[in-house]
Write a protein that holds these residues in place. Structure first.
Motif, PDB file in Angstrom:
ATOM      1  N   ASN A   1      17.991  -8.753   9.821  1.00 48.55           N
ATOM      2  CA  ASN A   1      17.745  -7.709  10.813  1.00 48.55           C
ATOM      3  C   ASN A   1      17.441  -6.359  10.181  1.00 48.55           C
ATOM      4  OD1 ASN A   1      18.076  -9.187  13.321  1.00 48.55           O
ATOM      5  ND2 ASN A   1      20.219  -9.401  12.728  1.00 48.55           N
ATOM      6  N   ASP A   2      18.078  -6.056   9.060  1.00 42.90           N
ATOM      7  CA  ASP A   2      17.815  -4.782   8.376  1.00 42.90           C
ATOM      8  C   ASP A   2      16.362  -4.715   7.896  1.00 42.90           C
ATOM      9  OD1 ASP A   2      20.412  -3.929   8.774  1.00 42.90           O
ATOM     10  OD2 ASP A   2      21.110  -4.642   6.814  1.00 42.90           O
ATOM     11  N   PHE A   3      15.851  -5.852   7.420  1.00 40.17           N
ATOM     12  CA  PHE A   3      14.467  -5.891   6.960  1.00 40.17           C
ATOM     13  C   PHE A   3      13.511  -5.650   8.129  1.00 40.17           C
ATOM     14  CE2 PHE A   3      10.628  -8.483   5.838  1.00 40.17           C
ATOM     15  CZ  PHE A   3      10.168  -7.662   4.820  1.00 40.17           C
ATOM     16  N   VAL A   4      13.788  -6.282   9.276  1.00 39.00           N
ATOM     17  CA  VAL A   4      12.930  -6.099  10.453  1.00 39.00           C
ATOM     18  C   VAL A   4      12.985  -4.646  10.918  1.00 39.00           C
ATOM     19  CG1 VAL A   4      12.539  -6.777  12.852  1.00 39.00           C
ATOM     20  CG2 VAL A   4      13.088  -8.521  11.149  1.00 39.00           C
ATOM     21  N   THR A   5      14.173  -4.039  10.883  1.00 39.53           N
ATOM     22  CA  THR A   5      14.300  -2.620  11.245  1.00 39.53           C
ATOM     23  C   THR A   5      13.454  -1.755  10.320  1.00 39.53           C
ATOM     24  OG1 THR A   5      16.519  -2.954  12.138  1.00 39.53           O
ATOM     25  CG2 THR A   5      15.919  -0.688  11.530  1.00 39.53           C
ATOM     26  N   ALA A   6      13.499  -2.058   9.027  1.00 35.80           N
ATOM     27  CA  ALA A   6      12.680  -1.305   8.065  1.00 35.80           C
ATOM     28  C   ALA A   6      11.197  -1.480   8.376  1.00 35.80           C
ATOM     29  CB  ALA A   6      12.987  -1.768   6.645  1.00 35.80           C
ATOM     30  N   LEU A   7      10.797  -2.695   8.754  1.00 39.19           N
ATOM     31  CA  LEU A   7       9.395  -2.925   9.120  1.00 39.19           C
ATOM     32  C   LEU A   7       9.011  -2.108  10.350  1.00 39.19           C
ATOM     33  CD1 LEU A   7       8.937  -6.796   8.692  1.00 39.19           C
ATOM     34  CD2 LEU A   7       8.095  -4.992   7.187  1.00 39.19           C
ATOM     35  N   GLU A   8       9.946  -1.951  11.286  1.00 42.86           N
ATOM     36  CA  GLU A   8       9.674  -1.180  12.499  1.00 42.86           C
ATOM     37  C   GLU A   8       9.382   0.288  12.176  1.00 42.86           C
ATOM     38  OE1 GLU A   8      13.160  -2.068  14.784  1.00 42.86           O
ATOM     39  OE2 GLU A   8      12.266  -3.873  15.648  1.00 42.86           O
ATOM     40  N   TYR A   9       9.973   0.791  11.110  1.00 45.89           N
ATOM     41  CA  TYR A   9       9.691   2.164  10.684  1.00 45.89           C
ATOM     42  C   TYR A   9       8.321   2.264  10.035  1.00 45.89           C
ATOM     43  CZ  TYR A   9      14.370   3.809  11.725  1.00 45.89           C
ATOM     44  OH  TYR A   9      15.515   4.168  12.375  1.00 45.89           O
ATOM     45  N   GLY A  10       7.815   1.135   9.586  1.00 50.07           N
ATOM     46  CA  GLY A  10       6.472   1.102   9.015  1.00 50.07           C
ATOM     47  C   GLY A  10       6.473   0.682   7.567  1.00 50.07           C
ATOM     48  N   MET A  11       5.660  -0.302   7.284  1.00 50.63           N
ATOM     49  CA  MET A  11       5.502  -0.757   5.905  1.00 50.63           C
ATOM     50  C   MET A  11       4.012  -0.859   5.626  1.00 50.63           C
ATOM     51  SD  MET A  11       6.970  -4.217   4.170  1.00 50.63           S
ATOM     52  CE  MET A  11       5.825  -5.226   3.252  1.00 50.63           C
ATOM     53  N   PRO A  12       3.539  -0.223   4.582  1.00 44.41           N
ATOM     54  CA  PRO A  12       2.115  -0.316   4.250  1.00 44.41           C
ATOM     55  C   PRO A  12       1.765  -1.711   3.751  1.00 44.41           C
ATOM     56  CG  PRO A  12       3.285   0.835   2.524  1.00 44.41           C
ATOM     57  CD  PRO A  12       4.283   0.580   3.615  1.00 44.41           C
ATOM     58  N   GLN A  13       0.485  -1.947   3.593  1.00 48.37           N
ATOM     59  CA  GLN A  13       0.044  -3.213   3.011  1.00 48.37           C
ATOM     60  C   GLN A  13       0.740  -3.390   1.675  1.00 48.37           C
ATOM     61  OE1 GLN A  13      -2.076  -5.405   4.492  1.00 48.37           O
ATOM     62  NE2 GLN A  13      -2.174  -4.079   6.269  1.00 48.37           N
ATOM     63  N   ALA A  14       1.260  -4.574   1.430  1.00 46.65           N
ATOM     64  CA  ALA A  14       1.974  -4.817   0.177  1.00 46.65           C
ATOM     65  C   ALA A  14       1.812  -6.283  -0.216  1.00 46.65           C
ATOM     66  CB  ALA A  14       3.456  -4.481   0.341  1.00 46.65           C
ATOM     67  N   ALA A  15       2.076  -6.547  -1.465  1.00 48.05           N
ATOM     68  CA  ALA A  15       2.038  -7.921  -1.966  1.00 48.05           C
ATOM     69  C   ALA A  15       3.181  -8.104  -2.947  1.00 48.05           C
ATOM     70  CB  ALA A  15       0.702  -8.209  -2.644  1.00 48.05           C
ATOM     71  N   GLY A  16       3.656  -9.316  -3.037  1.00 47.43           N
ATOM     72  CA  GLY A  16       4.728  -9.633  -3.978  1.00 47.43           C
ATOM     73  C   GLY A  16       4.227 -10.615  -5.019  1.00 47.43           C
ATOM     74  N   LEU A  17       4.715 -10.451  -6.234  1.00 50.13           N
ATOM     75  CA  LEU A  17       4.319 -11.326  -7.327  1.00 50.13           C
ATOM     76  C   LEU A  17       5.554 -11.638  -8.153  1.00 50.13           C
ATOM     77  CD1 LEU A  17       1.976 -12.542  -9.179  1.00 50.13           C
ATOM     78  CD2 LEU A  17       2.185 -10.408 -10.439  1.00 50.13           C
ATOM     79  N   GLY A  18       5.856 -12.907  -8.281  1.00 45.16           N
ATOM     80  CA  GLY A  18       6.984 -13.327  -9.104  1.00 45.16           C
ATOM     81  C   GLY A  18       6.478 -14.162 -10.265  1.00 45.16           C
ATOM     82  N   ILE A  19       6.809 -13.725 -11.476  1.00 44.46           N
ATOM     83  CA  ILE A  19       6.393 -14.458 -12.665  1.00 44.46           C
ATOM     84  C   ILE A  19       7.638 -15.044 -13.308  1.00 44.46           C
ATOM     85  CG2 ILE A  19       5.311 -14.312 -14.941  1.00 44.46           C
ATOM     86  CD1 ILE A  19       3.683 -11.931 -13.846  1.00 44.46           C
ATOM     87  N   GLY A  20       7.645 -16.350 -13.489  1.00 46.17           N
ATOM     88  CA  GLY A  20       8.763 -17.023 -14.126  1.00 46.17           C
ATOM     89  C   GLY A  20       8.661 -16.885 -15.637  1.00 46.17           C
ATOM     90  N   VAL A  21       9.183 -15.776 -16.156  1.00 49.21           N
ATOM     91  CA  VAL A  21       9.064 -15.497 -17.580  1.00 49.21           C
ATOM     92  C   VAL A  21       9.678 -16.625 -18.404  1.00 49.21           C
ATOM     93  CG1 VAL A  21       9.693 -13.893 -19.417  1.00 49.21           C
ATOM     94  CG2 VAL A  21       8.966 -13.017 -17.208  1.00 49.21           C
TER      95      VAL A  21
END
Length: 189
Positions: A143-163
């Motif tokens: 729910n905290d994440f959804v609340t943060a999204l309601e305030y506005g989140m710009p275009q973003a991307a995630g990248l995970g590299i398994g070092v």
């Protein structure tokens, strides 16, 4: 024991094309029941409560992924497997996500982040249903994440590299444990 060619162009292939090639499964045309039946025919163990996307993922992991030796980008994963990823425009079920596989190992996992709070909450609710059905890997509602999204989140991307996976690959280690920095997870001699 394989020679990996990083200097060549990496193949790009859709997850569904891998399912078709290695399992005779068409994610777009198969129902959940047909996917489950096919997995039994292929002797692939499916976790309790698995939905169509999870069944497809288990088939992919068992039959296709080990065969991807040269660097390969796997794209267009089912939405059910990527509850935080943005939908591909014009597609009902595909999300903007890719994985880079080398020698059967997932080295990179990346996706465009969903930034629509209404759609994200709907996906969390769907994931909770899946979780109650027995899939313990299904996403919990945040729910905290959804609340943060309601305030506005710009275009973003995630990248995970398994070092650690990349190091294991480049050093020829037989297991990821051989290259881990933390002694508490290394086997005792």
């Amino acid at each position: 024991g394989n020679i990996i060619y990083f200097q060549n162009d990496f193949e790009v292939i859709e997850l569904n094309d891998l399912l078709k090639k290695y399992a005779g499964v068409d994610y777009d045309d198969f129902t959940q029941a047909q996917m489950l039946k096919k997995s039994k025919e292929l002797h692939i163990k499916i976790p309790k409560g698995a939905i169509k996307g999870k069944i497809a993922d288990e088939i992919y992991k068992e039959l296709a992924r080990p065969r991807l030796i040269q660097p390969t980008f796997v794209i267009n994963h089912p939405l059910e497997l990527s509850p935080l990823a943005k939908r591909i425009d014009g597609e009902k079920d595909g999300v903007a996500r890719f994985q880079l596989l080398v020698a059967g190992l997932e080295v990179v996992n990346a996706y465009s982040e969903l930034n629509d709070p209404v759609e994200q909450m709907e996906r969390f609710k769907e994931q909770e249903k899946i979780r109650k059905g027995g899939d313990k890997e299904a996403q919990k509602t945040d729910n905290d994440f959804v609340t943060a999204l309601e305030y506005g989140m710009p275009q973003a991307a995630g990248l995970g590299i398994g070092v650690e996976r990349l190091v294991a690959l480049l050093t020829g280690a037989h297991a990821i444990r051989e290259v881990m920095l933390f002694p508490t997870i290394k086997p005792k001699k």
